[in-house]
Design an enzyme around this catalytic site. Structure first.
Site, PDB file in Angstrom:
ATOM      1  N   HIS A 124     -10.452   3.049  -1.010  1.00 22.04           N
ATOM      2  CA  HIS A 124     -10.633   2.638   0.384  1.00 22.04           C
ATOM      3  C   HIS A 124     -11.448   1.351   0.394  1.00 22.04           C
ATOM      4  CE1 HIS A 124      -9.997   4.816   4.418  1.00 22.04           C
ATOM      5  NE2 HIS A 124      -8.864   4.719   3.781  1.00 22.04           N
ATOM      6  N   HIS A 163       0.824  -1.203   0.000  1.00 21.10           N
ATOM      7  CA  HIS A 163       0.000   0.000   0.000  1.00 21.10           C
ATOM      8  C   HIS A 163       0.864   1.261   0.000  1.00 21.10           C
ATOM      9  CE1 HIS A 163      -3.620   2.353   0.817  1.00 21.10           C
ATOM     10  NE2 HIS A 163      -2.934   3.010   1.735  1.00 21.10           N
TER      11      HIS A 163
END
Lengths: 80, 736, 228
Positions: B88, B42
């Protein structure tokens, strides 16, 4: 001292959350549900020694800010 | 000590060895924790970074390309726009309301950390079919979360996409794009410079929320026990963010910050190391100065906390008191937690003891990079050979009615009406048209945005699918009069350790890059979300592009879908095929089939189509791109929105329902000359009556079409959508 | 006409309403909620937004901001005061207007154009309009469902305190939007008014409607002390 302030909707004042939830519960098959009303609990911690004084203060807080007398009622409970 | 510890933190043995090599010693606890998160997929883009270099941003109007918190482009007259997209996905699956809410909060910080005021948000959200209560719960929760946060923080949500398809049942996608505006002298970057300058932590206090979110939630796959990951999800506070926005904008206005960086994934670790590395500086950080919300937090917890609504400002010592005064005015916390130093070392102390001392760049910039093996899926040829078996005769009217009832094609007002889309008196074309258009108040400038994804076509052919969404997005903004100007992309994929997924990813990057080059559109930023995989099943490859269009002057009366009137003519502009059914809405909804190979965009023609749409937007009342559901659905949408019927006679039903790219409809007064000679353009029908009439292929009462289209989402959502029963613990279930 | 536009932490429509008031000839000034001085203000606007995050109850905390004592003093002295959306909620919490707001009937935020009919012109918000005018103005709220007990509601209606009512396309009162038909009210003197939909968002044809102008023009005319 810790108090629990319980705020509830006054009778006769619209309660969309309650009405919607009651409807939803009946949709789920709970036909016996005749009403749902929403409220909220607020815990207030006070650094005060005298219980009467403390209760007086919490009631005053409810009247001034925590509850809206136009639509809400409240109860105050000493927890510890 | 760390042999098993680094694996628990999601780090490979090789990566651990690299850390030891960088430090020339084994890392301390806090250091290992910092590396494990900063080197996660990430934060480090370790599987994708090599390929992302393919994107071009070297165009004269690009002020800042990829690598900053947001891309920045020049709009002339001193105006700059900042744009960014981010996913998200995993947090929204674990807790839809808070996951989506904090997604909005995070993307807004990326914008105002550049110096810009955030002026609009778009959300591209994908779920499994609404027939499943869990998907209804996720969809409802995500929409509420976006509304709850976005409305309260005071940034309008101007649209986005909503799609429902089976592959997202166990892995919803929540991509959020934001746009900000500023004058050129307000631009700030993250590069911390100036020995002795002070690092001030602004905003919310730090708690244990979200610890390891980047490595745990965003960088691993899911299984049925995902509920157990709930504690990692952060809770958003839009009121705190609103105050933070106003405070930061006041700091910029008063020229009180040297640099600023928001705190997102990996919290203080990331903000301190990235800003120091960007400025080529070192930083001494004292964790005792961090305002905490919980007691007995360890150094690693403070360093990695993903508590929301925080910023790290670099300030000259003489300005500190002024900065603290602005924070006081807006009632936000401010603590001096660090000092810039010579050298490039990030030194962290707590209780007077040094807990970390690492080269800042080794965390932020010099993480691992992988070129993971890629392999064309073995079954791809079979998938291409499996073209849809088309019926000989089709009742187009009946098919259209079925498609209008599909939540992915139906009216999205149920969603967009929950979002404040009118704040700032800037919204000229609101959600529900091809692209949304906003003006810059006090100027003649207009900005349009469209977000687009197409997982079905991208599954069938990632390269062609990617090119098509870029062109579709360009056409969508063009339909408001704004020429395509800059693009951000959000690449949502499965597990990159699978060679087929990596191949899909590489093909997609190539497709997006090639289409952007053909259109001369810079890619100014992006986000990669891997590990969208649950119980071993990967999502379809889902690149989502956010296209920014720009026009100056803006059309005086931009096209809208509700401006068709009785007697006007319908024109179809662009190349036709009649055969492009692979990945179409008709195949998905009516035939329940996914196979074949979608047609490719022809760049020259695609560019000409976009240019004509941009030009016509200044002249005609209605423009509408032909996409999901083909010509027939596009006509129906104009009829429904304008409240008038139409008659369209086509020689074959295929021309009404296929989805060949680069086509749009124009509705014009009778006899108008569209001035198109270089690409196909023909009159296909007239507006009028109270039927949507497809001639020999059936006719549909406008009232029926309107009712079905409007009710499709409400009738599925407006009843009890209780929490799904908790999945039972699986015996012997284990995470990989 | 100096117009104080009060900014609470969490307000977000202050610039919008100031922009439209300026275009109508007023001189809006943003006044931060901690200020205590409104000397010289010819009118006061409490704009929309989410003051104090709407935490506890909408408007509940804002009414205790230092500036509110001054707002109350001005209101008592007859200065025109309008509250839009969240500002309306704050005025009810402060007791400057009767009633209270609860959640919309559908339990969802509503942002869309609605129709409201002018019911009374005896207020700083409606004096330039005509009774029966139907205006198309955007609503933008979650807690927009006005409630008041039966007796006081009757009294409010009796004295013409209901300024604006939601209506459907046929002009019939419509409570299906958010649970009430009441979209705007005034105090007995008519100088304090609250409106749930946002007139500033209906201030230009390019924004979809300019029907809100008549309300803000009424307010500006009231500040200028023009004869009605």
């Amino acid at each position: 001292m810790r108090f629990r302030v319980r705020i509830t909707r006054r009778d006769g004042i619209a309660d969309p959350e309650g009405t919607t939830t009651a409807h939803a519960l009946r949709e789920l098959g709970y036909q016996e549900v005749t009403g749902v009303s929403f409220g909220r609990d607020i815990l207030v911690d006070l650094d005060v020694d005298d219980e009467t004084e403390a209760i007086g203060k919490v009631v005053e807080m409810c009247e001034r800010l925590l509850a809206n007398p136009v639509i809400e009622e409240f109860t105050v409970e000493l927890l510890s | 000590m760390s042999e098993s510890r680094h694996r628990q933190l999601g780090m490979t043995d090789d990566e651990y060895a690299s850390v030891v090599a960088v430090l020339d010693r084994p890392p301390a606890d806090a250091e290992l924790a910092m590396y494990s998160v900063m080197w996660s997929e990430h934060c480090s883009y370790k599987s994708s970074r090599h390929w992302l270099d393919r994107f071009r941003s070297d165009y004269p109007w690009v002020v800042l390309g990829p690598g900053e918190n947001a891309g920045v482009v020049d709009l002339g007259d001193g105006w700059l726009a900042a744009l960014r997209i981010e996913s998200h996905n995993h947090p929204s699956f674990v807790e839809p309301y808070q996951g989506a809410a904090t997604g909005v909060g995070g993307i807004l910080r990326d914008i105002f950390t550049m110096g810009a005021r955030p002026v609009a948000v778009w959300d591209s959200i994908r779920f499994g079919p609404l027939t499943d209560s869990k998907n209804r719960y996720l969809f409802g929760g995500v929409v509420s979360g976006i509304a709850g946060y976005g409305n309260a923080v005071g940034v309008p949500t101007l649209g986005g996409e909503v799609e429902f398809a089976e592959p997202f049942s166990n892995n919803p996608l929540v991509n959020v794009m934001a746009l900000g505006l500023m004058k050129r002298d307000q631009l700030v970057t993250r590069a911390a410079v100036g020995v002795g300058n002070v690092a001030i932590l602004l905003g919310a206090s730090t708690g244990r929320d979200g610890i390891g979110g980047a490595s745990i939630l965003a960088s691993t796959s899911f299984d049925e026990d995902s509920g157990a990951k709930r504690p990692s999800v952060q809770v958003g506070d839009p009121f705190e963010e609103k105050k933070l926005i106003e405070a930061c904008l006041e700091l910029y206005e008063k020229d009180l910050v040297v640099a600023i960086q928001d705190l997102g994934a990996a919290g203080i670790s990331c903000a301190t190391s990235e800003s120091a590395a960007a400025g080529g500086m070192g930083m001494d950080v004292d964790l005792d100065r961090v305002h905490l919300r919980e007691t007995a937090m360890t150094a690693a917890e403070i360093l990695l906390s993903e508590s929301q609504e925080r910023m790290l400002a670099i300030v000259e010592p003489g300005d500190v008191s002024d900065v603290l005064a602005v924070a006081e005015k807006w009632e936000i916390n401010a603590s001096e937690i660090g000092t810039l130093t010579e050298g490039e070392t990030l030194v962290v102390t707590m209780n007077g003891v040094q807990v970390a001392s690492v080269p800042a760049a080794s965390l932020a910039e010099n993480g691992p990079r992988y070129r993971r093996p890629a392999e064309r899926p073995a079954d791809l040829d079979a998938i291409w050979a499996d073209a849809p078996m088309l019926p000989g005769v089709v009742d187009v009217a009946a098919s259209v009615l079925r498609m209008l009832d599909d939540p992915a094609l139906a009216d999205r007002s149920w969603v967009s009406e929950q979002y404040d889309h009118m704040l700032f008196l800037q919204t000229i074309v609101e959600p529900g048209h091809d692209g949304s258009l906003l003006r810059i108040r006090g100027t003649t400038k207009g900005l349009a945005v469209s977000t687009d994804g197409d997982p079905l076509r991208c599954f069938l052919d990632p390269h062609r699918g990617a090119e098509r969404i870029v062109y579709e997005s360009a056409l969508n903004v063009a339909a408001t009069g704004a020429g395509p100007y800059a693009l951000v992309d959000n690449l949502n994929f499965g597990n990159p350790e699978k060679p087929e997924v990596m191949w899909q990813f590489i093909e997609t990057v190539e497709g997006v890059a090639a289409a952007c080059e053909s259109l001369a559109v810079p890619v100014v930023g992006g986000n990669v979300s891997f590990y969208n995989e649950t119980d071993g099943v990967d999502i379809h490859p889902t690149p989502v592009v956010g296209m920014l269009g720009f026009c100056d002057p803006m059309p005086a009366s931009p096209p809208r879908l509700d401006r068709a009137r009785h007697g006007m003519e319908l024109w179809l502009i662009g190349p036709e095929s009649g055969k492009d059914f692979a990945g179409s809405a008709y195949c998905r909804i009516v035939l329940d089939h996914l196979g074949g190979r979608p047609e490719a965009v022809t760049p020259d023609i695609g560019n000409a189509v976009v240019a004509h749409a941009t030009r016509l937007a200044y002249l005609v009342p209605v423009l509408h791109d032909v996409s999901a559901g083909g010509l027939a659905v596009a006509v129906a949408e104009i009829c429904i929105r304008s409240g008038v019927g139409a008659a369209v006679a086509e020689p074959t039903w295929e021309l009404l329902l296929d989805e060949a790219p680069s086509r749009f409809l124009a509705v014009v007064p009778p006899g108008a000359d569209l001035g198109i000679h270089d690409i196909p353009a023909r009159r296909i029908g007239v507006m009028g009556g109270d039927e949507i009439d497809f001639g020999s292929f059936g006719s549909l009462p406008l009232d029926d079409a309107t009712r079905v289209w409007r009710e499709a989402i409400p009738r599925r959502m407006d009843h009890i959508s209780s929490l799904p029963a908790k999945p039972g613990k699986r015996g012997g279930g284990q995470r990989r | 006409m100096r117009t104080a536009v009060i900014v609470f932490p969490g307000s977000n429509c202050e610039h919008d309403v100031a922009h439209v008031l300026r275009s109508l000839g007023a001189e809006p000034e943003l006044v931060f909620h901690r200020d205590r001085d409104l000397t010289g203000a010819d009118g006061i606007v409490l704009p929309g937004g989410f003051a104090h995050g709407d935490y506890l109850r909408t408007g509940a905390i804002a009414r205790f901001s230092p500036v509110m004592a001054e707002v109350e003093r001005h209101a008592a002295a007859g200065t025109p005061v309008i509250g839009i959306c969240n500002g309306f909620q704050i005025l009810t919490e402060a007791g400057l207007l009767p009633g209270a707001m609860v959640a919309n009937r559908g339990l969802r935020f509503i942002c869309r154009h609605v129709l409201v009919r002018v019911e009374s012109t005896d207020s700083v918000l409606t004096r330039n309009a005509d009774v029966g005018d139907v205006l198309r103005i955007p609503l933008n709220s979650y807690q927009g469902n006005f409630v008041l007990d039966t007796d006081r509601l009757a009294a409010l209606e009796e004295r013409g305190g209901v300024l604006l009512r939601y209506v459907d396309e046929k002009g019939h009162p419509d409570h299906t939007i958010n649970g009430t038909t009441i979209a705007g009210i005034a105090n007995a003197a008519g100088n304090v008014a609250g409106v749930m939909p946002h007139p500033e968002r209906a201030s230009e044809r390019l924004l979809g409607s300019s029907d809100g102008l008549v309300l803000l023009e009424s307010f500006v005319a009231s500040m200028a002390k023009l004869p009605a």
